[in-house]
Write a protein that holds these residues in place. Structure first.
Motif, PDB file in Angstrom:
ATOM      1  N   ALA A   1       2.919  -5.670  -9.652  1.00  0.00           N
ATOM      2  CA  ALA A   1       1.629  -5.117  -9.225  1.00  0.00           C
ATOM      3  C   ALA A   1       0.621  -6.255  -9.162  1.00  0.00           C
ATOM      4  O   ALA A   1       0.614  -7.138 -10.028  1.00  0.00           O
ATOM      5  N   ILE A   2      -0.214  -6.242  -8.134  1.00  0.00           N
ATOM      6  CA  ILE A   2      -1.267  -7.245  -7.981  1.00  0.00           C
ATOM      7  C   ILE A   2      -2.592  -6.623  -8.396  1.00  0.00           C
ATOM      8  O   ILE A   2      -2.901  -5.490  -8.026  1.00  0.00           O
ATOM      9  N   TYR A   3      -3.371  -7.378  -9.162  1.00  0.00           N
ATOM     10  CA  TYR A   3      -4.718  -6.938  -9.497  1.00  0.00           C
ATOM     11  C   TYR A   3      -5.701  -7.978  -8.973  1.00  0.00           C
ATOM     12  O   TYR A   3      -5.643  -9.148  -9.363  1.00  0.00           O
ATOM     13  N   ALA A   4      -6.581  -7.560  -8.069  1.00  0.00           N
ATOM     14  CA  ALA A   4      -7.597  -8.446  -7.495  1.00  0.00           C
ATOM     15  C   ALA A   4      -8.973  -7.874  -7.794  1.00  0.00           C
ATOM     16  O   ALA A   4      -9.193  -6.670  -7.642  1.00  0.00           O
TER      17      ALA A   4
ATOM     18  N   LEU B   1      -5.399 -11.454  -2.626  1.00  0.00           N
ATOM     19  CA  LEU B   1      -4.172 -10.702  -2.350  1.00  0.00           C
ATOM     20  C   LEU B   1      -3.143 -11.560  -1.627  1.00  0.00           C
ATOM     21  O   LEU B   1      -1.950 -11.521  -1.973  1.00  0.00           O
TER      22      LEU B   1
ATOM     23  N   CYS C   1      -1.529 -13.992  -4.088  1.00  0.00           N
ATOM     24  CA  CYS C   1      -0.639 -13.299  -5.033  1.00  0.00           C
ATOM     25  C   CYS C   1       0.638 -12.823  -4.341  1.00  0.00           C
ATOM     26  O   CYS C   1       1.733 -12.889  -4.923  1.00  0.00           O
ATOM     27  N   ARG C   2       0.538 -12.385  -3.086  1.00  0.00           N
ATOM     28  CA  ARG C   2       1.734 -11.958  -2.347  1.00  0.00           C
ATOM     29  C   ARG C   2       2.705 -13.117  -2.164  1.00  0.00           C
ATOM     30  O   ARG C   2       3.926 -12.954  -2.334  1.00  0.00           O
TER      31      ARG C   2
ATOM     32  N   ILE D   1       6.621  -5.933  -4.320  1.00  0.00           N
ATOM     33  CA  ILE D   1       5.273  -5.439  -4.630  1.00  0.00           C
ATOM     34  C   ILE D   1       5.270  -3.917  -4.521  1.00  0.00           C
ATOM     35  O   ILE D   1       5.571  -3.358  -3.472  1.00  0.00           O
TER      36      ILE D   1
ATOM     37  N   GLU E   1      -0.979  -2.556  -5.254  1.00  0.00           N
ATOM     38  CA  GLU E   1      -2.038  -3.544  -5.158  1.00  0.00           C
ATOM     39  C   GLU E   1      -3.348  -2.869  -5.556  1.00  0.00           C
ATOM     40  O   GLU E   1      -3.727  -1.858  -4.967  1.00  0.00           O
TER      41      GLU E   1
ATOM     42  N   LYS F   1      -7.366  -3.215  -5.937  1.00  0.00           N
ATOM     43  CA  LYS F   1      -8.528  -3.989  -5.489  1.00  0.00           C
ATOM     44  C   LYS F   1      -9.783  -3.396  -6.123  1.00  0.00           C
ATOM     45  O   LYS F   1     -10.014  -2.199  -6.049  1.00  0.00           O
TER      46      LYS F   1
END
Length: 540
Positions: free
Chosen positions: A6-9, A27, A30-31, A41, A44, A46
């Protein structure tokens, strides 16, 4: 099996302006990093929020924490450590909990984080935390210095004014806007000295007059305010805010509130700046005196008690307030008091409800719940567990903070012992580590105190449950006729909330849910909508 990431921006306005931390750039980076790891992924997140706000108190941060808690992800990736949090304690506690849940944590500026006390992470965290504090302190020092020179500082100009700017485009003061200034002066004249007939007008009457004249409201003339009503529709609160604002008497103040807490500073710290007055000092002071008198008389004129005051809502979602008319007490949807009949489309057409009917229905329904003590206690225990479950994130953080305090104390002992034997460059390095440990320990202790305070405010304690059970027992041994204050106290302890919809009531409480039909009472004297009532729902 391919691991799920999981991406946290996160951005805030200053971040985007100063460092180019846009959400798309975070993003994309991170990708690419996740692609190199060979992970997939799955989410995401945001967020446009301050890094000073704890992760679990941000909407997207809370969703991420829930995914971690239920092991719906194997890894969390952020662009930089301070994107996760600029608060060192929140940063360390979050990382600690995630690592112990078996989730990998990556920050592109430090790589894989193996431990919450990773020295690189700690340094980066302190840099983010210190930077935030320094930025805020520098900004506030500069603003206060400018205010002391007699300059107005930033923000929107009050209704009736525009900004005066210097040759560099910087705000220095206000100047009156002729048309709006006339409206401000008209408001004060009506409130203090009266209208053309000499009758003084209350804030609500003034709001209606201005609405009838289709005068643009402050929210319409000053962009950026969120509006929920039609054009030219004034609210009594808007009128009162103009009446109480001393800016219109020529004094604008800086530094009245403390940052995002909005707590008031001591008055000796306020900085006064002279601005053009729209009304004379005598008129403004008379307005404040009248406003104070109205507040006192309003309290004295409250002749009736309303059992469900603050606990009852209309089906439209608005609160219902107590009113006396047609020789009876009623609960009426607040739409009517906050809008102008005949000037605005009536969104809520719900009728008023007889207070003596709904009050009795609700109280008797609660007594029915008390009839089965075993069931009542079971419901209260379930509600208590739900309340505690909602505090789980804070309990997790509390445990993490306590563990880190213990570890920091161990670190302090080890550094102290090593420092006795060290000299030269080694001693200097150990002193730096010692300073970091002291800062970390102080921050952890402050956070521990805050968490303990927040966790102690739980309302449904064992003592509260015992009080309710004892009251329920008393009810059935002869005190069914409880007085108003006893009833009110128990309704509040049970967190009773009532919704009314077309003659039907629905009760939501810690002890369960109940619904039923509002009892019919003898027909009341009719009145028209022009008189301000919302119609009568309890009649034969």
């Amino acid at each position: 099996m391919i691991k799920k990431a999981a991406i946290y921006a996160r951005v805030s306005t200053d971040d985007q302006a100063d460092k180019g931390y846009s959400l798309p750039s975070q993003l994309d980076s991170c990708r690419q990093y996740i692609e190199q790891l060979g992970y997939s992924i799955v989410a995401e997140f945001k967020e446009d929020n301050s890094g000073a706000v704890p992760v679990i108190d941000r909407p997207q941060g809370r969703r991420l924490a829930e995914m971690v808690k239920f092991r719906e992800v194997d890894a969390v990736v952020v662009h930089q450590v301070d994107r996760l949090s600029r608060d060192i304690v929140d940063l360390l506690a979050s990382v600690r909990n995630w690592l112990r849940a078996g989730v990998e944590v990556y920050a592109l500026d430090v790589g894989k984080i193996e431990s919450e006390l990773d020295i690189v992470l700690v340094i980066k965290g302190w840099q983010g935390s210190d930077e935030r504090k320094k930025i805020r302190e520098r900004s506030m020092r500069g603003k206060r210095a400018k205010a002391r020179t007699g300059r107005v500082i930033g923000s929107r100009a009050p209704y009736g004014y525009d900004h005066v700017r210097d040759e560099n485009g910087k705000i220095v003061n206000f100047e009156p806007l002729e048309e709006e200034a006339k409206i401000v002066q008209l408001i004060y004249r009506w409130y203090v000295y009266g209208d053309e007939s000499g009758q003084r007008l209350a804030a609500g009457r003034i709001a209606k007059r201005l609405s009838e004249m289709h005068i643009s409201t402050p929210g319409e003339t000053n962009p950026g305010y969120h509006r929920t009503r039609g054009k030219g529709m004034w609210h009594a609160y808007t009128v009162l805010s103009i009446i109480e604002r001393e800016t219109y008497a020529g004094i604008w103040r800086f530094g009245v509130r403390i940052g995002p807490t909005r707590n008031q500073r001591p008055k000796d710290e306020w900085i006064e700046v002279n601005v053009p007055a729209l009304v004379d000092r005598e008129t403004w002071e008379l307005a404040q005196e009248l406003k104070g008198q109205n507040k006192v008389f309003s309290r004295r004129n409250k002749k009736y008690n309303y059992l469900l005051s603050g606990l009852i809502r209309c089906v439209c979602g608005r609160a219902m307030s107590g009113e006396f008319f047609s020789d009876h007490q009623y609960y009426t949807c607040s739409w009517r008091n906050n809008h102008h009949i005949h000037l605005e489309e009536r969104v809520c057409k719900a009728r008023s409800v007889r207070a003596d009917a709904i009050d009795a229905d609700v109280w008797e329904s609660i007594l029915d719940l008390f009839g089965d003590l075993e069931k009542l206690e079971k419901q209260l225990r379930i509600a208590q567990q739900e309340e505690l479950a909602a505090l789980d994130p804070k309990l997790e953080e509390l445990n993490a903070v306590q563990a880190m305090i213990a570890q920091t104390e161990v670190d302090a002992v080890e550094i102290g012992q090593a420092l006795k034997r060290a000299a030269g460059l080694v001693a200097k390095s150990l002193e730096q580590n010692m300073n970091e440990v002291n800062q970390r320990y102080d921050a952890l202790c402050r956070r521990l105190e805050t968490l303990q305070t927040e966790l102690n405010v739980t309302q449904l304690t064992d003592d509260t449950i015992q009080d309710l059970i004892e009251f329920a027992q008393d009810v059935f041994v002869g005190i069914e006729n409880a007085d108003f204050h006893t009833k009110r106290r128990n309704l509040e302890m049970l967190k009773v909330r009532v919704e009314v919809n077309n003659g039907i009531f629905k009760i939501d409480s810690l002890a369960g849910q109940i619904s039923g039909e509002i009892r019919k009472l003898p027909k009341a004297i009719r009145y028209s909508d022009d008189s301000g009532g919302g119609g009568v729902t309890n009649s034969r």
